[in-house]
Motif scaffolding. Structure first.
Motif, PDB file in Angstrom:
ATOM      1  N   ARG A 187      15.851  38.173  46.759  1.00 52.54           N
ATOM      2  CA  ARG A 187      17.020  39.049  46.843  1.00 52.54           C
ATOM      3  C   ARG A 187      18.221  38.291  46.302  1.00 52.54           C
ATOM      4  O   ARG A 187      18.499  37.166  46.723  1.00 52.54           O
ATOM      5  CB  ARG A 187      17.252  39.426  48.308  1.00 52.54           C
ATOM      6  CG  ARG A 187      18.359  40.392  48.552  1.00 52.54           C
ATOM      7  CD  ARG A 187      18.410  40.684  50.064  1.00 52.54           C
ATOM      8  NE  ARG A 187      19.193  41.818  50.390  1.00 52.54           N
ATOM      9  CZ  ARG A 187      20.509  41.798  50.579  1.00 52.54           C
ATOM     10  NH1 ARG A 187      21.166  40.674  50.463  1.00 52.54           N
ATOM     11  NH2 ARG A 187      21.153  42.899  50.883  1.00 52.54           N
ATOM     12  N   ILE A 188      18.940  38.912  45.371  1.00 56.11           N
ATOM     13  CA  ILE A 188      20.190  38.359  44.859  1.00 56.11           C
ATOM     14  C   ILE A 188      21.302  39.209  45.444  1.00 56.11           C
ATOM     15  O   ILE A 188      21.264  40.434  45.363  1.00 56.11           O
ATOM     16  CB  ILE A 188      20.233  38.422  43.319  1.00 56.11           C
ATOM     17  CG1 ILE A 188      19.096  37.599  42.724  1.00 56.11           C
ATOM     18  CG2 ILE A 188      21.579  37.953  42.795  1.00 56.11           C
ATOM     19  CD1 ILE A 188      18.908  37.802  41.247  1.00 56.11           C
ATOM     20  N   GLY A 189      22.270  38.574  46.043  1.00 57.28           N
ATOM     21  CA  GLY A 189      23.363  39.327  46.650  1.00 57.28           C
ATOM     22  C   GLY A 189      23.898  38.620  47.865  1.00 57.28           C
ATOM     23  O   GLY A 189      23.996  37.404  47.909  1.00 57.28           O
ATOM     24  N   GLU A 190      24.196  39.408  48.852  1.00 56.00           N
ATOM     25  CA  GLU A 190      24.781  38.887  50.084  1.00 56.00           C
ATOM     26  C   GLU A 190      23.992  39.440  51.255  1.00 56.00           C
ATOM     27  O   GLU A 190      24.134  40.628  51.562  1.00 56.00           O
ATOM     28  CB  GLU A 190      26.236  39.342  50.164  1.00 56.00           C
ATOM     29  CG  GLU A 190      27.037  38.710  51.255  1.00 56.00           C
ATOM     30  CD  GLU A 190      27.392  37.270  50.942  1.00 56.00           C
ATOM     31  OE1 GLU A 190      27.200  36.461  51.858  1.00 56.00           O
ATOM     32  OE2 GLU A 190      27.834  36.966  49.848  1.00 56.00           O
ATOM     33  N   PHE A 233      14.353  46.785  44.347  1.00 61.79           N
ATOM     34  CA  PHE A 233      15.177  47.445  45.348  1.00 61.79           C
ATOM     35  C   PHE A 233      16.655  47.154  45.149  1.00 61.79           C
ATOM     36  O   PHE A 233      17.037  46.149  44.577  1.00 61.79           O
ATOM     37  CB  PHE A 233      14.742  47.072  46.769  1.00 61.79           C
ATOM     38  CG  PHE A 233      14.883  45.615  47.106  1.00 61.79           C
ATOM     39  CD1 PHE A 233      16.025  45.144  47.733  1.00 61.79           C
ATOM     40  CD2 PHE A 233      13.866  44.709  46.815  1.00 61.79           C
ATOM     41  CE1 PHE A 233      16.154  43.801  48.070  1.00 61.79           C
ATOM     42  CE2 PHE A 233      13.982  43.378  47.138  1.00 61.79           C
ATOM     43  CZ  PHE A 233      15.131  42.913  47.768  1.00 61.79           C
ATOM     44  N   LEU A 234      17.464  48.086  45.633  1.00 58.56           N
ATOM     45  CA  LEU A 234      18.919  48.007  45.597  1.00 58.56           C
ATOM     46  C   LEU A 234      19.403  48.483  46.957  1.00 58.56           C
ATOM     47  O   LEU A 234      18.990  49.550  47.416  1.00 58.56           O
ATOM     48  CB  LEU A 234      19.463  48.906  44.492  1.00 58.56           C
ATOM     49  CG  LEU A 234      20.958  49.018  44.346  1.00 58.56           C
ATOM     50  CD1 LEU A 234      21.530  47.682  43.876  1.00 58.56           C
ATOM     51  CD2 LEU A 234      21.299  50.117  43.347  1.00 58.56           C
ATOM     52  N   GLY A 270      28.208  33.581  49.283  1.00 59.85           N
ATOM     53  CA  GLY A 270      28.339  33.222  47.879  1.00 59.85           C
ATOM     54  C   GLY A 270      28.876  34.325  46.993  1.00 59.85           C
ATOM     55  O   GLY A 270      29.546  34.063  46.005  1.00 59.85           O
ATOM     56  N   ILE A 271      28.622  35.566  47.342  1.00 60.29           N
ATOM     57  CA  ILE A 271      29.019  36.684  46.493  1.00 60.29           C
ATOM     58  C   ILE A 271      30.409  37.204  46.853  1.00 60.29           C
ATOM     59  O   ILE A 271      31.263  37.374  45.993  1.00 60.29           O
ATOM     60  CB  ILE A 271      27.989  37.829  46.594  1.00 60.29           C
ATOM     61  CG1 ILE A 271      26.613  37.354  46.170  1.00 60.29           C
ATOM     62  CG2 ILE A 271      28.436  39.032  45.781  1.00 60.29           C
ATOM     63  CD1 ILE A 271      26.494  36.946  44.730  1.00 60.29           C
ATOM     64  N   GLY A 281      31.690  41.892  57.404  1.00 60.72           N
ATOM     65  CA  GLY A 281      31.358  41.491  56.049  1.00 60.72           C
ATOM     66  C   GLY A 281      30.521  42.553  55.359  1.00 60.72           C
ATOM     67  O   GLY A 281      29.580  43.079  55.939  1.00 60.72           O
ATOM     68  N   LEU A 282      30.889  42.887  54.127  1.00 58.66           N
ATOM     69  CA  LEU A 282      30.107  43.798  53.307  1.00 58.66           C
ATOM     70  C   LEU A 282      28.915  43.029  52.743  1.00 58.66           C
ATOM     71  O   LEU A 282      29.051  41.868  52.370  1.00 58.66           O
ATOM     72  CB  LEU A 282      30.974  44.326  52.153  1.00 58.66           C
ATOM     73  CG  LEU A 282      30.285  45.249  51.156  1.00 58.66           C
ATOM     74  CD1 LEU A 282      29.856  46.544  51.846  1.00 58.66           C
ATOM     75  CD2 LEU A 282      31.213  45.555  49.999  1.00 58.66           C
ATOM     76  N   GLN A 283      27.781  43.686  52.684  1.00 62.06           N
ATOM     77  CA  GLN A 283      26.579  43.058  52.152  1.00 62.06           C
ATOM     78  C   GLN A 283      25.899  44.009  51.189  1.00 62.06           C
ATOM     79  O   GLN A 283      25.827  45.206  51.439  1.00 62.06           O
ATOM     80  CB  GLN A 283      25.624  42.684  53.287  1.00 62.06           C
ATOM     81  CG  GLN A 283      26.248  41.709  54.247  1.00 62.06           C
ATOM     82  CD  GLN A 283      25.311  41.290  55.352  1.00 62.06           C
ATOM     83  OE1 GLN A 283      24.487  42.059  55.809  1.00 62.06           O
ATOM     84  NE2 GLN A 283      25.452  40.060  55.791  1.00 62.06           N
ATOM     85  N   SER A 284      25.415  43.474  50.091  1.00 63.59           N
ATOM     86  CA  SER A 284      24.648  44.277  49.143  1.00 63.59           C
ATOM     87  C   SER A 284      23.706  43.354  48.389  1.00 63.59           C
ATOM     88  O   SER A 284      23.905  42.144  48.369  1.00 63.59           O
ATOM     89  CB  SER A 284      25.578  45.007  48.165  1.00 63.59           C
ATOM     90  OG  SER A 284      26.366  44.084  47.457  1.00 63.59           O
TER      91      SER A 284
END
Length: 177
Positions: free
Chosen positions: A33-36, A149-150, A61-62, A166-169
C-alpha cells in the motif's frame, strides 16, 4: 491530482463492466500500500462479504512529516499498525469491481518534539492509539490473482491527544491467494 483520481475511477468502472474476474475473495491476500499509512497489507476474507485488513508500515510521510501535534511538532515519519474489520461486496453483475468499508484501530510510534524543548531539539518517542475507518474500491484483474485497490479514511486519536485527526488514503496491489 483530482483529475487523475477521477480518470482512475472511470477506468476501473469501465474495466469492471466489460470483463469478468476469477479473483478469490474467500482466502488470503497480501500486497503493498502506498499512501497514509504505507507498507505491507494483509487481508483475510471471511465468507461472502466480510474480511479483516491489516496494514503494517510507516505513518506521516504523505500528509506531513512536519505537523503540529499537542504542544509541539512531529518532524519525522513513524511506524504504524492498523487493523480494520470490513464489509465488502460486488458492484453490479460484474465480479471485477468490489466496494468495501470498515472500522478498526491504529497504533502509531513517532517522535514528538515538545515546544518547551525546541532550543535543544529534544524529542519523546510517543505511542498513540486511536480508531480509524476506511472505504474503498478494489478491482480484480480478469483471470489473474491480482487486485488493485484505492481507499480513503480517517484516524481519530484517543491516547495521548484525544480527537487529533488525520486523513488517510492509499493505493495498492494485492496478490489473492
Amino acid at each position: 491530482m483530482k483529475r487523475n483520481f477521477s480518470l482512475l475511477i472511470v477506468l476501473l468502472v469501465g474495466l469492471a463492466i466489460s470483463q469478468r474476474a476469477e479473483a478469490q475473495t474467500n482466502n488470503w491476500a497480501i500486497g503493498f500500500r502506498i499512501g497514509e499509512p504505507a507498507g505491507v497489507n494483509i487481508r483475510k476474507y471471511f465468507g461472502e462479504n466480510h474480511a479483516f485488513d491489516l496494514n503494517v508500515g510507516t505513518y506521516g510521510g504523505i500528509y506531513g512529516n512536519r505537523r503540529s501535534y499537542r504542544k509541539g511538532m512531529y518532524k519525522n515519519v513513524g511506524f504504524t499498525v492498523q487493523g480494520h474489520y470490513l464489509w465488502h461486496g460486488g458492484i453490479g453483475k460484474s465480479e471485477t469491481l468490489h466496494y468495501y468499508f470498515g472500522f478498526g484501530g491504529q497504533l502509531n510510534s513517532r517522535r514528538y518534539y515538545p515546544d518547551q524543548f525546541s532550543l535543544v531539539n529534544a524529542y519523546d518517542n510517543t505511542i498513540s492509539i486511536g480508531g480509524s475507518g476506511v472505504a474503498g474500491l478494489e478491482y480484480f484483474l480478469p483471470n489473474k490473482p491480482f487486485s488493485v485497490f484505492l481507499e480513503t479514511g480517517a484516524y481519530v486519536e484517543v491516547i495521548p491527544a484525544p480527537f487529533f485527526m488525520g486523513l488517510q488514503s492509499g493505493l495498492g496491489i494485492r496478490l489473492n491467494l
